[in-house]
Design a protein around this motif. Sequence first.
Motif, short mmCIF file in Angstrom:
data_model
loop_
_atom_site.label_atom_id
_atom_site.label_comp_id
_atom_site.label_asym_id
_atom_site.label_seq_id
_atom_site.Cartn_x
_atom_site.Cartn_y
_atom_site.Cartn_z
N HIS A 1 0.83 -1.35 -0.07
CA HIS A 1 -0.38 -0.38 -0.27
C HIS A 1 0.64 1.42 0.25
N MET A 2 0.43 2.02 -0.89
CA MET A 2 2.14 3.04 -1.17
C MET A 2 0.52 4.14 -0.85
N VAL A 3 1.45 5.11 -0.01
CA VAL A 3 0.54 5.78 0.85
C VAL A 3 1.50 7.68 1.45
N GLY A 4 0.74 8.50 1.24
CA GLY A 4 1.14 10.00 1.52
C GLY A 4 1.79 9.67 2.86
N LYS A 5 2.35 9.99 3.73
CA LYS A 5 2.50 10.70 5.25
C LYS A 5 1.71 11.10 6.11
N ASP A 6 0.44 11.66 5.08
CA ASP A 6 -0.78 12.76 5.90
C ASP A 6 -1.49 11.70 6.59
N ILE A 7 -1.66 9.97 6.07
CA ILE A 7 -2.52 9.60 5.85
C ILE A 7 -2.12 8.04 6.51
N LEU A 8 -0.81 8.05 6.94
CA LEU A 8 -0.03 6.74 7.17
C LEU A 8 -0.75 6.33 8.55
N ARG A 9 -0.90 6.68 9.60
CA ARG A 9 -2.34 6.79 10.67
C ARG A 9 -3.48 5.33 10.62
N PHE A 10 -3.42 6.50 9.76
CA PHE A 10 -5.77 5.67 9.04
C PHE A 10 -3.97 3.99 8.35
N HIS A 11 -3.72 3.80 8.14
CA HIS A 11 -3.76 2.46 7.28
C HIS A 11 -2.43 1.37 8.08
#
Length: 520
Positions: free
Chosen positions: A262-272
């Motif tokens: 799962h590639m994400v931006g750092k702002d949505i890391l907590r959710f993932h």
Amino acid sequence: MTDNKKSYYITTPIYYVNDKPHLGHAYTTVACDVLARFKRLDGYDVKFLTGTDEHGLKIYQTAEKQGITPQELTDRVSVNFREMGALMNISNDRFIRTTDPAHKKAAQAIWQKMQDNGDIYLDKYAGWYSVRDEAFYSEDEITEDENGEKLSPFGSPCEWTEEESYFFKLSAWEEKLLAFYDANPDFILPPSRRNEVVSFVKGGLRDLSISRTTFDWGVKVPGDEKHVMYVWVDALTNYISALGYPDTAAEDFQKFWPADLHMVGKDILRFHAVYWPAFLMSAGIELPKRIFAHGWWTAEGKKMSKSVGNVIVPAEAVEKYGLDQLRYFILREVPFGNDGDFSHDAMVGRMNSDLANNLGNLAQRSLSMIAKNCDGKIPAAGAFTDEDTALLKACGTELLDALRKELDGQMFHKALETVWRVLNDANAYIDAQAPWTLKKTDPARMATVLYVVAETVRNIGILLQPVMPESTAKLLDLLALSENERSFAFIGADHALKTGTELPTPQGVFPRYVEETEAA
């Protein structure tokens, strides 16, 4: 048969449909595209998912302001992200929308699993909520600006919210999450982000509000339809709904889950990295193998913002610099995972130095000499010297293995640095061998040198396809390579260029960027 292939499943986050595509969206998507293309060329059966997140309060409020239904709004603006995919030459296999009926069914199924496990209960919520982030924040995470407005850790306005809500027992999963992180040190990358997540979880997890009643634009809670799911339960489920969940016997679910990345931006890391693993554990579903959180871009040293007017729009950047040039720059310029700055000077530097002067010049010099001095055909190579052998070895399976290692760690910048080290060696080789001098003194040796350089260009052209698909296709056309000779199975000496192959007239593939003042 594809059944015998190794599988690889990669996802972008689903993008919030209320946004307009900007460089950050393009960055995540191109990074995933490069990995998907690389794995396909390396013999994997790949599933590459992207899409749009279409529920939540923001959409509801925007549609209300425009006097249309939320569905009409999402139908209209979801297209923006499909168009960005086409613009950036993205090779996704599926584009999912959270308004798809099959997705809603999957979200309700995972909710039911969590509820059956005793992890969902009804209570009242009172706390700070950011509409922009679609996230709840605790008192200690909230700051105030000079006007007294409450702000989230990401600078978005927060409002005090009180309503009846279903809660997920996130607190019950604290120890299990920490044990999982400990047993799987590469689950969250880069390491700095992993440390942030571990620290957050060790600080104590509070139960999570996962439904809303103040609006109805969302997936209905099973058995209590006055509630809609809090957007993250709905949104995160896309990664499994796209594979056929809740049918865990579905072919795609069996083949591709758990996701490789799962590639994400750092702002949505907590959710993932916190909520999603806890939901999956509760529902008895295997966890993904890795979550990688990349950084943010600034523009000419300043934070991008609409008010400043410095937001980098992908379509404008492609028009100004070129598609493959942009794809190369964003993955080469910054260590992947760090924040980076997009500047015109840096972009032009990469275009002219790395692409035009280095890769482009190597191909142009060698192919032009073959056209003039070898009847436009791949020349016959004589006995290879140590220098010839060293370059051929460096650009073949040795380079492929190095790229596999770096890209399996999402180190795009290191992978490209490795390729350019070989290109530097190849340019030094042609300068030292001086085939333009050998033409008069030793034509047979000239032919061997040109063969070695053309073979180097072939290997590197094949290996760079994931990053610059259009430009490398032109490069490989110039070497008269058929479409079925361009996978990584053709890297190395066993599939080297054949003497006597007729080549088309050489053309430049990477033009220099000339400033308008210079061109005038």
